[in-house]
Design an enzyme around this catalytic site. Structure first.
Site, PDB file in Angstrom:
ATOM      1  N   CYS A 102      -1.207  -4.625  -2.562  1.00 21.22           N
ATOM      2  CA  CYS A 102      -0.022  -3.772  -2.661  1.00 21.22           C
ATOM      3  C   CYS A 102      -0.243  -2.439  -1.943  1.00 21.22           C
ATOM      4  CB  CYS A 102       0.304  -3.538  -4.134  1.00 21.22           C
ATOM      5  SG  CYS A 102       1.472  -2.219  -4.463  1.00 21.22           S
ATOM      6  N   CYS A 105      -0.148   0.571  -4.168  1.00 15.64           N
ATOM      7  CA  CYS A 105      -1.344   0.687  -5.010  1.00 15.64           C
ATOM      8  C   CYS A 105      -2.487   1.335  -4.238  1.00 15.64           C
ATOM      9  CB  CYS A 105      -1.769  -0.683  -5.520  1.00 15.64           C
ATOM     10  SG  CYS A 105      -0.557  -1.493  -6.586  1.00 15.64           S
TER      11      CYS A 105
END
EC number: 1.8.3.2
Length: 495
Positions: free
Chosen positions: A66, A69
């Site tokens: 991600c 992230c």
């Protein structure tokens, strides 16, 4: 090879690396070597959160693929730097953790917490996460979603509001509220339970590192001290570790010749971590000094001695006294400290008959050491500026302990001093264990309660006779049963 071929070869290597999950994992592990946030997974999630000394935990659920992230990670690490690891600015308060939901092994764990997006952050007491879950429609839950933590500043502000603190991202080591907290705060002692474990494990590691069991005398001294810990250490895991060493001592140290190296089996002392595999942790909490070389280990040892003194019974008082004196004389590596302590041991001419006398002797000895060190450190400038040596207990903690005092002397009320020490290093010291046990399962609560259980009649026993102390320690029934079983099973091998 032409430049074109070299470029093609390099491209293939990069492509292969990026497509290999194993390679990605290796690269991620290399890049994360200095990460402060603790990586959790389905295997260690419960155990880490159950055993942490921190009062609160943050769990970040993320996915390594991600982009958001990856961009958020530096922010999360800035906050984790404050709370996690041996160099933490504010240790023992918040445990910062992460769970990678992109790993298939963690799928069920992430589902239990209804992870709907990445990154998703949760907050709560560590024990509430253990075997726990979170549902978005559940009204009452001690696990909260952190809804305002998109940057390091906002996350830390959110944490500050939850615990009523004023931590900042620019806080420096030892320049913080934790280090400056007043030692007269009665509730601070509850954190010392972890420091006692730390000091016990560190003392054991020092013995291993110096291969200090070198004679029948040092072997006997070591055995007696381990017996004392097995019966009266305030930590159940340290009592268990000490008991395991006793049961196996004849095999680990035949004729007093010990094997120290750590190996894959159970044939050396190095393979028996006295307080469990997760201790030492590498840092102190209650005993944390304002400088790297102050307090810590020596403070933890004193708390250990005080906590042992208040847990013994009358019939054990002189055994405990001689055991601690011999242990310091044989295994404490500070030569000047060892000699001074030995002199105070030799000044005792009459054997102790009451546990009260031993409790007061440890207290008096500690104060004498502090008086001497206070003068030395003042003249040399080597003391801890935030934690100068003091006479214990101060009036703020025990006004009834003082009959009268002036700059030159103090007249103590020894009965009130004794009552204070019994409570301060007894029930107060394990209050954190009791508090944490409230939210655990019945089995875990029983285990936590066992930290209050001590032997009532532990006596001196010969080397290798671990069974004797188990029988003598009647209140320590589980340990006695364990020892009896182990010794019975060992007999056929000695024929």
């Amino acid at each position: 090879m032409s430049l074109v071929h070299l470029l093609l070869f390099a491209g293939l290597v990069i492509a292969a690396s990026s497509s290999s999950p194993g390679s990605r994992l290796i690269l991620r592990e290399i890049s994360d070597q200095k990460d402060k946030a603790v990586e959790l997974n389905t295997t260690n999630f419960d155990s880490v959160l159950k055993d942490t000394p921190a009062k609160y935990a943050v769990v970040e659920f993320f996915a390594h693929w991600c982009p958001a992230c990856r961009n958020y990670k530096p922010h999360y690490e800035k906050v984790a730097r404050l709370f996690n690891g041996p160099d933490a600015i504010h240790p023992g308060i918040v445990l910062m953790t992460r769970v990678d939901c992109a790993m298939k092994t963690n799928t069920k764990l992430c589902d239990k917490f209804s992870v709907s997006h990445y990154p998703m952050l949760f907050w709560g007491p560590p024990t509430k996460f253990v075997s726990g879950s979170w549902e978005p429609k559940k009204d009452k839950s001690e696990i909260l979603v952190i809804d305002d933590g998109r940057t390091a500043e906002r996350l830390l502000n959110w944490i500050n509001k939850q615990i009523g603190s004023s931590y900042g991202l620019d806080d420096q080591k030892f320049k913080n509220e934790h280090a400056l907290s007043n030692l007269t705060d009665y509730n601070q002692i509850s954190q010392a339970v972890y420091d006692v474990e730390e000091a016990t494990a560190e003392a054991f590691d020092i013995i291993l590192a110096h291969k200090a069991i070198k004679s029948s005398e040092t072997s006997a001294s070591f055995i007696r001290f381990i017996q004392l810990l097995a019966a009266h250490h305030l930590s159940r895991r340290c009592r268990k570790g000490a008991a395991e060493i006793l049961v196996n001592y004849d095999d680990l140290c035949p004729s007093g010749n010990c094997s120290y190296e750590k190996s894959g089996g159970n044939d050396t002392l190095g393979n028996f971590p006295i307080c469990g595999k997760d201790v030492p942790r590498g840092y102190y909490m209650f005993c944390r000094g304002s400088k790297n070389d102050t307090r810590g280990f020596s403070c933890g040892l004193w708390v250990l001695m005080h906590s042992l003194s208040v847990r013994i019974e009358d019939g054990e008082s002189h055994f405990a006294f001689t055991t601690i004196c011999d242990f310091v004389n044989n295994f404490f590596m500070c030569d000047e400290c060892r000699l001074h302590f030995n002199d105070m041991c030799l000044s005792v001419k009459t054997p102790f008959k009451k546990a009260r006398d031993f409790v007061l002797w440890v207290w008096s000895t500690h104060n004498k050491v502090n008086e001497r060190l206070l003068k030395d450190e003042a003249s040399l400038g080597t003391g801890d500026p935030k934690f100068p040596k003091i006479i214990w207990p101060p009036k703020e903690l025990c006004p009834l302990c003082y009959l009268s005092s002036n700059q030159k002397s103090i007249e103590w009320d020894h009965e009130h001093v004794y009552k204070f020490l019994k409570n301060y290093y007894g029930p107060k010291l394990v209050s954190l264990y009791k508090e944490k046990s409230v939210s655990r399962s019945k089995e875990e609560t029983v285990s936590a309660t066992e930290d209050l259980t001590v032997a009532t009649n532990a006596l001196v026993v010969p080397i290798g006779a671990a069974l004797a102390i188990a029988i003598a320690s009647c209140a320590f029934g589980a340990l006695a049963c364990y020892w009896r079983t182990q010794q019975k099973n060992r007999k056929p091998r000695r024929r």
